[in-house]
Design an enzyme around this catalytic site. Sequence first.
Site, PDB file in Angstrom:
ATOM      1  N   GLU A  31     -15.126 -24.593  -2.199  1.00  0.00           N
ATOM      2  CA  GLU A  31     -14.014 -23.592  -1.402  1.00  0.00           C
ATOM      3  C   GLU A  31     -14.136 -23.827  -0.014  1.00  0.00           C
ATOM      4  O   GLU A  31     -14.977 -24.357   0.696  1.00  0.00           O
ATOM      5  CB  GLU A  31     -14.774 -22.023  -2.606  1.00  0.00           C
ATOM      6  CG  GLU A  31     -13.504 -21.705  -2.285  1.00  0.00           C
ATOM      7  CD  GLU A  31     -13.010 -21.890  -3.714  1.00  0.00           C
ATOM      8  OE1 GLU A  31     -11.819 -22.061  -3.029  1.00  0.00           O
ATOM      9  OE2 GLU A  31     -13.316 -21.921  -4.756  1.00  0.00           O
ATOM     10  N   HIS A  32     -13.681 -23.993   0.531  1.00  0.00           N
ATOM     11  CA  HIS A  32     -13.236 -23.720   2.134  1.00  0.00           C
ATOM     12  C   HIS A  32     -13.632 -24.732   2.364  1.00  0.00           C
ATOM     13  O   HIS A  32     -13.617 -24.933   3.425  1.00  0.00           O
ATOM     14  CB  HIS A  32     -13.481 -22.940   2.608  1.00  0.00           C
ATOM     15  CG  HIS A  32     -12.957 -21.323   2.067  1.00  0.00           C
ATOM     16  ND1 HIS A  32     -12.221 -20.752   3.496  1.00  0.00           N
ATOM     17  CD2 HIS A  32     -13.425 -20.237   1.591  1.00  0.00           C
ATOM     18  CE1 HIS A  32     -11.783 -19.529   2.902  1.00  0.00           C
ATOM     19  NE2 HIS A  32     -12.331 -18.769   2.004  1.00  0.00           N
ATOM     20  N   SER A  65      15.028 -19.075 -17.846  1.00  0.00           N
ATOM     21  CA  SER A  65      12.990 -18.340 -17.486  1.00  0.00           C
ATOM     22  C   SER A  65      12.911 -17.419 -18.931  1.00  0.00           C
ATOM     23  O   SER A  65      13.367 -16.827 -18.513  1.00  0.00           O
ATOM     24  CB  SER A  65      12.765 -18.662 -16.326  1.00  0.00           C
ATOM     25  OG  SER A  65      11.738 -17.842 -16.450  1.00  0.00           O
ATOM     26  N   GLY A 118      -0.127 -15.451  -9.654  1.00  0.00           N
ATOM     27  CA  GLY A 118      -0.539 -15.074  -8.800  1.00  0.00           C
ATOM     28  C   GLY A 118      -2.004 -14.193  -9.269  1.00  0.00           C
ATOM     29  O   GLY A 118      -3.125 -14.122  -8.694  1.00  0.00           O
ATOM     30  N   GLY A 120      -4.529 -16.558  -9.127  1.00  0.00           N
ATOM     31  CA  GLY A 120      -5.675 -17.649  -8.321  1.00  0.00           C
ATOM     32  C   GLY A 120      -5.821 -19.070  -9.402  1.00  0.00           C
ATOM     33  O   GLY A 120      -6.066 -19.852  -9.081  1.00  0.00           O
ATOM     34  N   SER A 123      -0.510 -20.797 -11.198  1.00  0.00           N
ATOM     35  CA  SER A 123       0.974 -21.293 -12.468  1.00  0.00           C
ATOM     36  C   SER A 123       2.304 -21.655 -11.208  1.00  0.00           C
ATOM     37  O   SER A 123       2.963 -22.633 -11.552  1.00  0.00           O
ATOM     38  CB  SER A 123       1.566 -20.010 -12.188  1.00  0.00           C
ATOM     39  OG  SER A 123       1.798 -19.010 -11.535  1.00  0.00           O
ATOM     40  N   SER A 124       1.939 -21.591 -10.091  1.00  0.00           N
ATOM     41  CA  SER A 124       3.343 -22.284  -9.725  1.00  0.00           C
ATOM     42  C   SER A 124       2.910 -23.534  -9.193  1.00  0.00           C
ATOM     43  O   SER A 124       4.570 -24.600  -9.662  1.00  0.00           O
ATOM     44  CB  SER A 124       3.459 -22.268  -8.039  1.00  0.00           C
ATOM     45  OG  SER A 124       2.414 -22.120  -7.122  1.00  0.00           O
ATOM     46  N   ASP A 169      -4.535 -27.806  -5.867  1.00  0.00           N
ATOM     47  CA  ASP A 169      -4.379 -27.122  -7.011  1.00  0.00           C
ATOM     48  C   ASP A 169      -2.726 -28.267  -7.696  1.00  0.00           C
ATOM     49  O   ASP A 169      -2.508 -28.634  -9.138  1.00  0.00           O
ATOM     50  CB  ASP A 169      -2.391 -26.482  -6.401  1.00  0.00           C
ATOM     51  CG  ASP A 169      -3.647 -25.271  -5.642  1.00  0.00           C
ATOM     52  OD1 ASP A 169      -4.908 -25.054  -6.153  1.00  0.00           O
ATOM     53  OD2 ASP A 169      -3.010 -24.140  -5.392  1.00  0.00           O
ATOM     54  N   TYR A 219      -8.198 -16.130   7.542  1.00  0.00           N
ATOM     55  CA  TYR A 219      -8.887 -17.472   7.230  1.00  0.00           C
ATOM     56  C   TYR A 219      -7.973 -18.733   8.763  1.00  0.00           C
ATOM     57  O   TYR A 219      -9.097 -19.501   8.626  1.00  0.00           O
ATOM     58  CB  TYR A 219      -6.738 -18.001   6.541  1.00  0.00           C
ATOM     59  CG  TYR A 219      -6.312 -19.673   6.048  1.00  0.00           C
ATOM     60  CD1 TYR A 219      -7.208 -19.885   4.616  1.00  0.00           C
ATOM     61  CD2 TYR A 219      -6.144 -20.512   6.377  1.00  0.00           C
ATOM     62  CE1 TYR A 219      -7.430 -21.039   4.259  1.00  0.00           C
ATOM     63  CE2 TYR A 219      -5.896 -21.935   5.972  1.00  0.00           C
ATOM     64  CZ  TYR A 219      -6.923 -21.570   4.339  1.00  0.00           C
ATOM     65  OH  TYR A 219      -6.639 -23.003   4.299  1.00  0.00           O
TER      66      TYR A 219
HETATM   67  P1  ADP Z   1      -0.125 -18.007  -8.533  1.00  0.00           P
HETATM   68  O1  ADP Z   1      -0.772 -18.437  -8.030  1.00  0.00           O
HETATM   69  O2  ADP Z   1      -0.300 -18.168 -10.094  1.00  0.00           O
HETATM   70  O3  ADP Z   1       0.326 -19.711  -8.236  1.00  0.00           O
HETATM   71  P2  ADP Z   1       2.140 -17.534  -6.688  1.00  0.00           P
HETATM   72  O4  ADP Z   1       2.738 -17.083  -5.915  1.00  0.00           O
HETATM   73  O5  ADP Z   1       2.342 -19.011  -6.121  1.00  0.00           O
HETATM   74  O6  ADP Z   1       1.202 -17.515  -8.101  1.00  0.00           O
HETATM   75  O7  ADP Z   1       3.562 -18.290  -7.920  1.00  0.00           O
HETATM   76  C1  ADP Z   1       3.052 -17.751  -8.325  1.00  0.00           C
HETATM   77  C2  ADP Z   1       5.184 -17.283  -9.010  1.00  0.00           C
HETATM   78  O8  ADP Z   1       5.781 -18.909  -9.572  1.00  0.00           O
HETATM   79  C3  ADP Z   1       6.405 -16.578  -9.332  1.00  0.00           C
HETATM   80  O9  ADP Z   1       6.540 -15.608  -8.794  1.00  0.00           O
HETATM   81  C4  ADP Z   1       7.071 -17.378 -10.105  1.00  0.00           C
HETATM   82  O10 ADP Z   1       8.294 -17.367  -9.226  1.00  0.00           O
HETATM   83  C5  ADP Z   1       6.924 -18.859 -10.344  1.00  0.00           C
HETATM   84  N1  ADP Z   1       6.250 -18.433 -11.957  1.00  0.00           N
HETATM   85  C6  ADP Z   1       4.996 -19.101 -12.252  1.00  0.00           C
HETATM   86  N2  ADP Z   1       4.419 -19.156 -13.099  1.00  0.00           N
HETATM   87  C7  ADP Z   1       5.953 -18.419 -14.376  1.00  0.00           C
HETATM   88  C8  ADP Z   1       6.427 -18.312 -15.156  1.00  0.00           C
HETATM   89  N3  ADP Z   1       5.883 -18.956 -16.417  1.00  0.00           N
HETATM   90  N4  ADP Z   1       8.290 -18.571 -15.932  1.00  0.00           N
HETATM   91  C9  ADP Z   1       8.907 -18.116 -14.371  1.00  0.00           C
HETATM   92  N5  ADP Z   1       7.872 -18.377 -13.285  1.00  0.00           N
HETATM   93  C10 ADP Z   1       6.912 -18.952 -12.762  1.00  0.00           C
HETATM   94 MG    MG Z   2       0.688 -20.628  -6.292  1.00  0.00          MG
END
Ligand code: ADP
Ligand code: MG
Length: 378
Positions: A31-32, A65, A118, A120, A123-124, A169, A219
């Site tokens: 980490e970091h 979506s 969001g 951690g 998902s993005s 990631d 950070y």
């Molecule tokens: P994380 O830490 O999970 O990556 P982020 O804020 O970087 O959080 O990314 C989350 C964003 O990615 C959501 O706000 C949305 O725009 C997109 N996203 C992630 N998963 C989905 C999903 N299942 N359907 C639609 N958009 C998604």
């Molecule tokens: Mg993200």
Amino acid sequence: MKEQIQAQFKQRFGTDSVVYASAGRINLIGEHTDYNGGFVFPGAIDKYIMAAININGTDKVRVLSMDMDAYCEFGLNEEDAPQEQWARYIFGVCRETIKRGGVVKGFDTVFAGNVPLGAGLSSSAALESCFAFALNDLFNDNKIDKFELAKIGQSTEHNYCGVNCGIMDQFASVFGKKDCLMRLDCRSLEHEYFPFHPDGYKLVLLNSKVKHELVDSPYNKRRESCERVAATLGVETLRDATYTMLADVRDKVSDEDYRRARFVIGEKQRVLDVCDALERGDYETVGRCMFETHDGLSRDYEVSCEELDYLNDVARECGVTGSRIMGGGFGGCTINLVKEERYDNFIATAKEKFNRKYGHEPEVINVIISDGAHKVED
Ligand code: ADP
Ligand code: MG
């Protein structure tokens, strides 16, 4: 999930589709370390973004979506950027592929996922990697190499989503392999797979669901401390520093900078120690290193918070093998390696005690190390 998405696709667009998926990720340790030229140690998990896709013969992308219950259409030129945040991830992947000389034409898609947003788990990155992989397969004969696919995701975050992230990631999401963690050298960008199949243990995240917003950009301050110590030592990054070197400049750096550097130097070694331990199947050592990382992040690097320290204390009380903050800090999840026979008690105790103290239960997210981006065959 596959059948549901394909059924939705058929209903909306009237044709069959091909399905692709990519995964969220954990980082077991390291980490970091990325901005210090060190190592990270992520793996893809059994939480996915899945997309059904078909080429539509137009110059437009049409996206549904399922999770957002929203629809969006966009063209493939720079000025066609959609307003919706979730759609910008897909638009960005298209644009970044085109910028690299790749081919992207119009397609229809329906997508959904179960990577918590969001928390951690990135998902993005799962979303970006899913589409980067799909566009490579559909339009480019898989000629774009995997590291470039990860960079397409990273550049999407930078250029279309306003997130100035590193490569970990997207790397984990693209390269992830079942039962393997990956040590990524953030300096050379070389990577190596290590076996991770902790029989008799579970890997579980506890999401504190708190996020402390801090005013003085902690950070950047951590980065500056590391850079100052590296400069004092005459090395490019703390990757090249040792405890002995640090001891020699103890009176030339502030106490705070000293502690920041002490953490980073220790963390580099812990990643290497964990890799050695995994080669032996020694999960007790892995766990011990996780606790050491937590202590370092909390006391030396000072990026923990009360809630995460509390979850860590509860883990210790419950005989959990290893537990630490995962991610940048100041909130989010702990990642825990726990013996199966201690799991139920740990989860019940953590929920009960955390709820009593902070008024809500932590979210429990069990994870299994799984494959990253792939085509989902029938
Ligand atoms: P994380 O830490 O999970 O990556 P982020 O804020 O970087 O959080 O990314 C989350 C964003 O990615 C959501 O706000 C949305 O725009 C997109 N996203 C992630 N998963 C989905 C999903 N299942 N359907 C639609 N958009 C998604
Ligand atoms: Mg993200």
